[in-house]
Design an enzyme around this catalytic site. Structure first.
Site, PDB file in Angstrom:
ATOM      1  N   ARG A  21       1.693  14.142   6.956  1.00 25.74           N
ATOM      2  CA  ARG A  21       2.573  14.512   8.057  1.00 25.74           C
ATOM      3  C   ARG A  21       4.013  14.787   7.607  1.00 25.74           C
ATOM      4  O   ARG A  21       4.836  15.261   8.377  1.00 25.74           O
ATOM      5  CB  ARG A  21       2.524  13.411   9.136  1.00 25.74           C
ATOM      6  CG  ARG A  21       1.170  13.340   9.823  1.00 25.74           C
ATOM      7  CD  ARG A  21       0.921  12.006  10.513  1.00 25.74           C
ATOM      8  NE  ARG A  21       0.462  10.975   9.584  1.00 25.74           N
ATOM      9  CZ  ARG A  21       0.044   9.755   9.946  1.00 25.74           C
ATOM     10  NH1 ARG A  21       0.034   9.419  11.216  1.00 25.74           N
ATOM     11  NH2 ARG A  21      -0.354   8.878   9.036  1.00 25.74           N
ATOM     12  N   LEU A  66       0.855  -1.192   0.000  1.00 27.15           N
ATOM     13  CA  LEU A  66       0.000   0.000   0.000  1.00 27.15           C
ATOM     14  C   LEU A  66       0.889   1.240   0.000  1.00 27.15           C
ATOM     15  O   LEU A  66       1.648   1.463   0.938  1.00 27.15           O
ATOM     16  CB  LEU A  66      -0.904   0.003   1.234  1.00 27.15           C
ATOM     17  CG  LEU A  66      -1.718  -1.280   1.466  1.00 27.15           C
ATOM     18  CD1 LEU A  66      -2.572  -1.139   2.727  1.00 27.15           C
ATOM     19  CD2 LEU A  66      -2.590  -1.594   0.250  1.00 27.15           C
ATOM     20  N   GLY A  97      -0.983   6.549  -0.082  1.00 24.34           N
ATOM     21  CA  GLY A  97      -1.412   7.523   0.933  1.00 24.34           C
ATOM     22  C   GLY A  97      -0.976   8.960   0.675  1.00 24.34           C
ATOM     23  O   GLY A  97      -0.076   9.239  -0.119  1.00 24.34           O
TER      24      GLY A  97
HETATM   25  C1  UD1 Z   1      -1.628   2.321   9.729  1.00 23.81           C
HETATM   26  C2  UD1 Z   1      -2.629   1.432  10.490  1.00 23.81           C
HETATM   27  C3  UD1 Z   1      -2.209   1.363  11.950  1.00 23.81           C
HETATM   28  C4  UD1 Z   1      -0.782   0.845  12.045  1.00 23.81           C
HETATM   29  C5  UD1 Z   1       0.182   1.666  11.181  1.00 23.81           C
HETATM   30  C6  UD1 Z   1       1.506   0.980  11.127  1.00 23.81           C
HETATM   31  C7  UD1 Z   1      -4.785   1.719   9.400  1.00 23.81           C
HETATM   32  C8  UD1 Z   1      -6.119   2.364   9.473  1.00 23.81           C
HETATM   33  N1  UD1 Z   1      -3.956   2.021  10.387  1.00 23.81           N
HETATM   34  O1  UD1 Z   1      -1.731   3.610  10.285  1.00 23.81           O
HETATM   35  O2  UD1 Z   1      -3.093   0.507  12.658  1.00 23.81           O
HETATM   36  O3  UD1 Z   1      -0.365   0.856  13.400  1.00 23.81           O
HETATM   37  O4  UD1 Z   1      -0.325   1.771   9.840  1.00 23.81           O
HETATM   38  O5  UD1 Z   1       2.465   1.785  10.517  1.00 23.81           O
HETATM   39  O6  UD1 Z   1      -4.541   0.942   8.517  1.00 23.81           O
HETATM   40  N2  UD1 Z   1      -2.334   4.129   2.192  1.00 23.81           N
HETATM   41  C9  UD1 Z   1      -2.914   3.995   0.949  1.00 23.81           C
HETATM   42  N3  UD1 Z   1      -4.130   4.559   0.741  1.00 23.81           N
HETATM   43  C10 UD1 Z   1      -4.828   5.220   1.696  1.00 23.81           C
HETATM   44  C11 UD1 Z   1      -4.220   5.342   2.957  1.00 23.81           C
HETATM   45  C12 UD1 Z   1      -2.987   4.783   3.195  1.00 23.81           C
HETATM   46  O7  UD1 Z   1      -2.339   3.393   0.065  1.00 23.81           O
HETATM   47  O8  UD1 Z   1      -5.917   5.688   1.397  1.00 23.81           O
HETATM   48  C13 UD1 Z   1      -0.994   3.551   2.428  1.00 23.81           C
HETATM   49  C14 UD1 Z   1       0.035   4.602   2.758  1.00 23.81           C
HETATM   50  O9  UD1 Z   1       0.704   5.040   1.601  1.00 23.81           O
HETATM   51  C15 UD1 Z   1       0.968   3.878   3.712  1.00 23.81           C
HETATM   52  C16 UD1 Z   1       0.103   2.795   4.326  1.00 23.81           C
HETATM   53  O10 UD1 Z   1      -1.051   2.692   3.518  1.00 23.81           O
HETATM   54  O11 UD1 Z   1       2.062   3.295   3.045  1.00 23.81           O
HETATM   55  C17 UD1 Z   1      -0.296   3.139   5.746  1.00 23.81           C
HETATM   56  O12 UD1 Z   1      -1.015   4.368   5.737  1.00 23.81           O
HETATM   57  P1  UD1 Z   1      -0.799   5.480   6.842  1.00 23.81           P
HETATM   58  O13 UD1 Z   1      -1.686   6.621   6.539  1.00 23.81           O
HETATM   59  O14 UD1 Z   1       0.629   5.727   7.033  1.00 23.81           O
HETATM   60  O15 UD1 Z   1      -1.399   4.710   8.098  1.00 23.81           O
HETATM   61  P2  UD1 Z   1      -1.039   4.903   9.638  1.00 23.81           P
HETATM   62  O16 UD1 Z   1      -1.751   6.089  10.144  1.00 23.81           O
HETATM   63  O17 UD1 Z   1       0.422   4.835   9.822  1.00 23.81           O
HETATM   64 CA    CA Z   2       2.178   4.821   8.454  1.00 17.51          CA
END
Ligand code: UD1
Ligand code: CA
Length: 468
Positions: free
Chosen positions: A16, A9, A12
């Site tokens: 931040r 994934l 995002g």
């Molecule tokens: C996420 C987890 C959290 C975990 C943490 C670990 C969720 C809701 N939360 O939080 O439980 O402890 O990771 O690091 O999953 N991404 C997408 N599309 C989106 C949103 C995110 O591809 O719409 C990808 C981002 O690019 C990233 C990853 O998913 O690589 C995680 O997303 P991020 O927003 O960093 O989640 P956290 O708030 O860190």
């Molecule tokens: Ca993250």
């Protein structure tokens, strides 16, 4: 380990980071963040599907077109991101789901996750860091079974106290995943489709869900901001340095030695403090580099010595000695045994074997053959204000101190340029070129001038004393 698929994934927002660059492309030890987890995924699974969104075109361009990408048009959460990958995946089998922002997870960690998964419906990789702030917390029942994961923003004050966190990596039974993914809803504080929510949904329907807790919590580090980026870089540097030292590289102070992931260094090379080696630099064996050296994308032979210098985009052959305080700019080929000394700048030039530029010189756009000596302060004048020109200095020529060689010109083999000359045309082989005003000696004038000066000083002092 059979046919295992992987999804990363990486779509995002990366809010931040406060950056125009997509988060997963931020460099960590010289490579984009995403490359690390991609390497680990490839080591244990088939070709991964990368979900991209924010800066999709740039991510695709940087990581390469040869991968399988799914596009998440709107960033509606990790669950929604995974939904976009489903059409690219087989109907059943094992699926690893990984985050593009966790670069420290290695092959062994993913293998551990797969082993612990066994034949569960879903397994989440967890860790117990000293500070769980920002991560989802793992909520277990009194017997230790995982109940659900709660995001920090949705957690009660008691849940915030939980030390065990979700690393963001999971192993799923794809068939079960396909059944439950459509059931996620965005009813939470962030109004996103949370992927971790799927665990409790599965559990409520009687599926077995598990947790695989990492021994080393550090590898779970997720990068959301630049503090975490620096933290991860420090850990990655430690790994790179250790691996090089185990291969025979000496580091006087590993803590102040910054080496990019793709750099290669031969055994018996010594790195002194405050040294940065970047990009795809290759360094031979028996070199001595530092202190205070920055090298970018250079190829360096064996037995090369570089002190307090910058070397970029150039080739340095065996036994060359650079610095202190030298600047080797891109496009140079510095031959074997060449000496480039203090306050010398070389740009887009070739320097033949054993030639010497020991002090205060500029050599830009010039081909210098072997055995040439440039005295202190020699300048190759390559720029006329509009255009750059190139010059050639043939074998064994001697250029006296403080001379200007106005390009384009050719200094012939074994020619001699007298100190202080401004040479504007070719010098034939073996010739002496003197291009400066002749010296004139005026008898007695030196002494008279000096004495006059002394008298004036004396008079000045007397007047001051009178006033005081
Ligand atoms: C996420 C987890 C959290 C975990 C943490 C670990 C969720 C809701 N939360 O939080 O439980 O402890 O990771 O690091 O999953 N991404 C997408 N599309 C989106 C949103 C995110 O591809 O719409 C990808 C981002 O690019 C990233 C990853 O998913 O690589 C995680 O997303 P991020 O927003 O960093 O989640 P956290 O708030 O860190
Ligand atoms: Ca993250």
């Amino acid at each position: 380990m059979g046919e295992i698929q992987a999804v990363i994934l990486a779509a995002g927002e990366g809010k931040r980071m406060h950056s125009t660059l997509p988060k997963v492309l931020h460099p960590l030890c010289g490579r984009p963040l995403l490359r690390y987890i991609l390497d680990s995924a490839v080591a244990v699974a088939g070709e991964p599907v990368i979900v991209i969104g924010r800066g999709a075109a740039l991510v695709r361009e940087t990581i390469g077109a040869g991968w399988s990408y799914a596009v998440q048009e709107k960033q509606l959460g990790t669950g929604h991101a995974l939904m976009q990958a489903l059409p690219h995946l087989p109907e059943e089998g094992l699926l690893l789901v990984l985050c593009g922002d966790t670069p420290l997870l290695e092959r062994e960690d993913l293998e551990q996750l797969i082993r612990d998964h066994g034949d569960s419906a879903a397994t989440v990789m967890t860790a117990v860091p000293p500070d769980p702030t920002g991560y989802g917390r793992v909520i277990r029942d009194p017997g230790g079974a995982v109940l659900r994961i709660v995001e920090e923003s949705d957690a009660t004050s008691a849940e915030v106290e939980v030390a065990e966190i979700n690393s963001g990596s999971y192993c799923f039974d794809l068939k079960v995943l396909r059944e439950f993914l459509p059931l996620l809803s965005p009813e939470n504080v962030q109004q996103e489709y949370y992927l971790p929510e799927i665990l409790s949904l599965m559990r409520e329907q009687g599926h077995r869900i598990g947790a695989s807790c990492l021994g080393r919590w550090q590898v779970a580090l997720g990068i959301n901001d630049r503090c975490q980026l620096a933290e991860a870089a420090a850990i990655m540097r430690g790994r790179i340095n250790c691996s090089l030292m185990r291969q025979g590289v000496t580091m006087i102070d590993p803590a102040s030695t910054y080496i990019d992931f793709d750099v290669r260094i031969g055994a018996e090379t010594v790195l002194l403090p405050q040294t940065l080696i970047e990009g795809n630099t290759v360094i031979g064996s028996g070199c001595r580099i530092g202190p205070g050296v920055q090298i970018m994308n250079a190829q360096i032979g064996d037995g090369v010595v570089i002190r307090q210098a910058v070397v970029a985009g150039s080739i340095l052959e065996n036994g060359a000695a650079i610095g202190p305080f030298a600047n080797i700019r891109p496009g140079c080929r510095i031959g074997p045994g060449v000496k480039i000394g203090d306050f010398v700048e070389v740009k887009n030039s070739t320097i033949g074997a054993e030639s010497k530029l020991p002090h205060h010189s500029y050599a830009g756009d010039v081909d210098i053959e072997s055995g040439v000596n440039l005295g202190a302060g020699v300048i190759v004048v390559n720029f006329d204000g509009r255009k750059k020109h190139r010059s050639l200095i043939r074998r064994g020529a001697f250029i006296g101190c403080n001379s200007n060689l106005v390009s384009p010109l050719e200094i012939g083999e074994g020619a001699f340029v007298a100190a202080g000359s401004t040479v504007t045309g070719d010098v034939p082989a073996g010739a002496l070129a003197i291009a400066r005003t002749d010296q004139k000696n005026c008898a007695g004038l030196g002494k008279r001038l000096l004495e006059k000066g002394l008298q004036q000083d004396k008079k000045g002092r007397a007047e001051k004393e009178e006033k005081a």
